[in-house]
Design an enzyme around this catalytic site. Structure first.
Site, PDB file in Angstrom:
ATOM      1  N   LYS A 114       0.831  -1.218   0.000  1.00  0.00           N
ATOM      2  CA  LYS A 114       0.000   0.000   0.000  1.00  0.00           C
ATOM      3  C   LYS A 114       0.854   1.251   0.000  1.00  0.00           C
ATOM      4  O   LYS A 114       0.504   2.244  -0.629  1.00  0.00           O
ATOM      5  CB  LYS A 114      -0.914   0.021   1.222  1.00  0.00           C
ATOM      6  CG  LYS A 114      -2.074  -0.927   1.073  1.00  0.00           C
ATOM      7  CD  LYS A 114      -3.170  -0.588   2.051  1.00  0.00           C
ATOM      8  CE  LYS A 114      -4.366  -1.496   1.783  1.00  0.00           C
ATOM      9  NZ  LYS A 114      -5.342  -1.485   2.866  1.00  0.00           N
ATOM     10  N   LYS A 143      -4.876  -9.398  -6.505  1.00  0.00           N
ATOM     11  CA  LYS A 143      -6.161  -9.743  -5.892  1.00  0.00           C
ATOM     12  C   LYS A 143      -7.235  -8.735  -6.311  1.00  0.00           C
ATOM     13  O   LYS A 143      -6.923  -7.584  -6.642  1.00  0.00           O
ATOM     14  CB  LYS A 143      -6.020  -9.842  -4.371  1.00  0.00           C
ATOM     15  CG  LYS A 143      -6.069  -8.540  -3.655  1.00  0.00           C
ATOM     16  CD  LYS A 143      -6.262  -8.693  -2.150  1.00  0.00           C
ATOM     17  CE  LYS A 143      -6.300  -7.284  -1.595  1.00  0.00           C
ATOM     18  NZ  LYS A 143      -6.389  -7.119  -0.192  1.00  0.00           N
ATOM     19  N   LYS A 172     -11.219  -3.341  -3.760  1.00  0.00           N
ATOM     20  CA  LYS A 172     -12.106  -2.210  -3.993  1.00  0.00           C
ATOM     21  C   LYS A 172     -11.337  -0.985  -4.451  1.00  0.00           C
ATOM     22  O   LYS A 172     -11.925  -0.048  -4.966  1.00  0.00           O
ATOM     23  CB  LYS A 172     -12.972  -1.895  -2.763  1.00  0.00           C
ATOM     24  CG  LYS A 172     -12.316  -2.072  -1.425  1.00  0.00           C
ATOM     25  CD  LYS A 172     -13.332  -2.166  -0.282  1.00  0.00           C
ATOM     26  CE  LYS A 172     -12.668  -2.706   0.975  1.00  0.00           C
ATOM     27  NZ  LYS A 172     -13.544  -3.324   1.914  1.00  0.00           N
TER      28      LYS A 172
HETATM   29  P1  TYM Z   1     -10.792  -5.725   4.056  1.00  0.00           P
HETATM   30  O1  TYM Z   1     -11.811  -4.691   4.341  1.00  0.00           O
HETATM   31  O2  TYM Z   1      -9.737  -5.425   3.047  1.00  0.00           O
HETATM   32  O3  TYM Z   1     -11.510  -7.066   3.592  1.00  0.00           O
HETATM   33  C1  TYM Z   1     -12.564  -7.663   4.366  1.00  0.00           C
HETATM   34  C2  TYM Z   1     -12.461  -9.181   4.229  1.00  0.00           C
HETATM   35  O4  TYM Z   1     -12.568  -9.558   2.851  1.00  0.00           O
HETATM   36  C3  TYM Z   1     -11.467 -10.378   2.492  1.00  0.00           C
HETATM   37  N1  TYM Z   1     -11.087 -10.100   1.097  1.00  0.00           N
HETATM   38  C4  TYM Z   1     -10.891 -11.043   0.176  1.00  0.00           C
HETATM   39  N2  TYM Z   1     -11.003 -12.381   0.245  1.00  0.00           N
HETATM   40  C5  TYM Z   1     -10.738 -13.072  -0.889  1.00  0.00           C
HETATM   41  N3  TYM Z   1     -10.384 -12.492  -2.068  1.00  0.00           N
HETATM   42  C6  TYM Z   1     -10.278 -11.152  -2.179  1.00  0.00           C
HETATM   43  N4  TYM Z   1      -9.950 -10.575  -3.341  1.00  0.00           N
HETATM   44  C7  TYM Z   1     -10.527 -10.363  -1.014  1.00  0.00           C
HETATM   45  N5  TYM Z   1     -10.520  -9.027  -0.762  1.00  0.00           N
HETATM   46  C8  TYM Z   1     -10.861  -8.881   0.537  1.00  0.00           C
HETATM   47  C9  TYM Z   1     -10.344  -9.979   3.436  1.00  0.00           C
HETATM   48  O5  TYM Z   1      -9.380 -11.006   3.552  1.00  0.00           O
HETATM   49  C10 TYM Z   1     -11.104  -9.734   4.715  1.00  0.00           C
HETATM   50  O6  TYM Z   1     -11.321 -10.955   5.415  1.00  0.00           O
HETATM   51  N6  TYM Z   1      -7.588  -5.536   7.890  1.00  0.00           N
HETATM   52  C11 TYM Z   1      -8.883  -6.041   7.461  1.00  0.00           C
HETATM   53  C12 TYM Z   1     -10.030  -5.606   8.331  1.00  0.00           C
HETATM   54  C13 TYM Z   1      -9.872  -5.903   9.785  1.00  0.00           C
HETATM   55  C14 TYM Z   1      -9.986  -7.159  10.400  1.00  0.00           C
HETATM   56  C15 TYM Z   1      -9.801  -6.919  11.790  1.00  0.00           C
HETATM   57  C16 TYM Z   1     -10.191  -8.451   9.923  1.00  0.00           C
HETATM   58  C17 TYM Z   1      -9.640  -4.976  10.758  1.00  0.00           C
HETATM   59  N7  TYM Z   1      -9.596  -5.585  11.969  1.00  0.00           N
HETATM   60  C18 TYM Z   1      -9.820  -7.968  12.708  1.00  0.00           C
HETATM   61  C19 TYM Z   1     -10.213  -9.495  10.854  1.00  0.00           C
HETATM   62  C20 TYM Z   1     -10.036  -9.249  12.221  1.00  0.00           C
HETATM   63  C21 TYM Z   1      -9.161  -5.535   6.063  1.00  0.00           C
HETATM   64  O7  TYM Z   1      -8.637  -4.552   5.640  1.00  0.00           O
HETATM   65  O8  TYM Z   1     -10.113  -6.245   5.405  1.00  0.00           O
END
Ligand code: TYM
Length: 340
Positions: A118, A201, A204
């Protein structure tokens, strides 16, 4: 530490930054919904404090927080069975995040691949919050004493860091206080790739909207995106192994499997020998059939943002009842004097 000392509790989160993609749905939301039928207490969080580690327009953030909540509800998260809230309404998350800033080591943060991706060449200019983000994520999980964290593959390293932080805290303060949480990364959709480049991947924040499916895309747009998805000239093979080295083809097979609740092997068995002219329209029809009811329920929910806010507020109360005592116990362990 024996995990069995802790109530089996699931925690996971999603950032409200822009729209929700098929990657979020297949990699996370679907699994979260099914975990409601298993023997866990479930807590799901719209992590607005994580979103602001990069610039968010305030109105857009408010909208995305409600829309992400609507997507979770429409996908099947049931506020009667799960605790659903937005992070900023439970200050214990940020407070434990600070404690963990003092537990995590700079060297650990420097190894986080997502930060490197990032920040890119701009590492001097990004926010300090983006760098410290994984310590707040550890706090999200551990302030609930969660034992299981269902996520997509891209979050695995952050959950491993959470385990390191819990272990270091327990070791430094000679306690058995924080659980060593397990990542739960299961099913064919844990790594949904970009439709235009199978080495990246689906996200968004990618440059072109054509590289992702958004939960709010209509049927025509979904069909168009799959039609234009990059593939190769070969038809689908007889075996899954024969898809090695064909990242884009493998991705579409995985998406099909995720959407139809089957395995990539079963998809290959059904479509062996099929060309893209047959497979892509079938995939688009499947995606529309699965996503259209969710997106229409999302827009129904978005007509009443007050109701979404009430659901988040009620969830925050439930979350706080779990998190606040854990935070206070942490303060005691650390030696912070609390006279009130
Ligand atoms: P975020 O908002 O990027 O994504 C939310 C969830 O979606 C999954 N994900 C995907 N899975 C498969 N293929 C993809 N292309 C894909 N894009 C997103 C992510 O793996 C995630 O499970 N840091 C985290 C948010 C967070 C969090 C937490 C998660 C904050 N605190 C505590 C678990 C526990 C994030 O940015 O997810």
């Amino acid at each position: 530490m024996a995990e069995t000392n802790f109530t089996p509790r699931v925690f996971s989160g999603v950032k409200p930054s822009g729209g929700i993609t098929l990657g979020n749905y297949l990699g996370a939301f679907k699994r979260w919904v099914s975990m409601q039928d298993e023997a866990y207490e479930n807590t799901y969080c719209v992590v607005d404090l994580h979103a602001i580690t990069v610039w968010q327009d305030p109105d857009a953030l408010r909208h995305a927080t409600r829309e992400t909540t609507a997507a979770l509800l429409a996908s099947g998260i049931d506020p009667a069975r799960s605790t659903l809230f937005n992070q900023s309404q439970v200050p214990a998350h940020a407070e434990l995040g600070w404690i963990f800033n003092c537990v995590a080591r700079v060297g650990w943060m420097n190894r986080m691949t997502q930060f490197k991706d990032k920040a890119g060449k701009n590492a001097e200019k990004v926010s300090l919050g983006l760098y410290g983000y994984p310590a707040l994520m550890a706090a999200d999980i551990l302030v609930h004493h969660a034992t299981h964290v269902p996520v997509g593959e891209d979050q695995k390293q952050h959950v491993e860091l959470t385990r390191d932080i819990a272990a270091k805290f327990n070791h430094d303060y000679k306690v058995d206080f924080f659980p060593i949480a397990e990542p739960v990364i299961e099913g064919p959709g844990t790594r949904v790739m970009n439709l235009r480049d199978g080495s990246k991947k689906m996200s968004k924040s990618g440059e072109s909207d054509m590289e992702r499916i958004n939960m709010t895309d209509d049927a025509d747009l979904i069909a168009k995106k799959f039609k234009k998805a990059r593939t190769d000239p070969e038809p689908l093979p007889e075996t899954l192994e024969a898809l090695d080295g064909r990242a884009e083809a493998r991705n579409l097979v995985d998406i099909y499997a995720g959407l139809s609740d089957t395995t990539p092997e079963a998809v290959i068995a059904e479509y062996a020998g099929a060309g893209w002219g047959r497979f892509k329209p079938a995939l688009a029809d499947l995606a529309v059939a699965k996503l259209a009811p969710i997106s229409s329920e999302m827009s129904r929910l978005m007509d009443d943002p007050g109701e979404i806010d009430r659901i988040l507020a009620a969830g925050a109360e439930k979350a706080e009842a779990v998190a606040q005592p854990i935070l206070e116990k942490t303060y005691d362990i650390v030696g912070l004097v609390r006279g009130r």
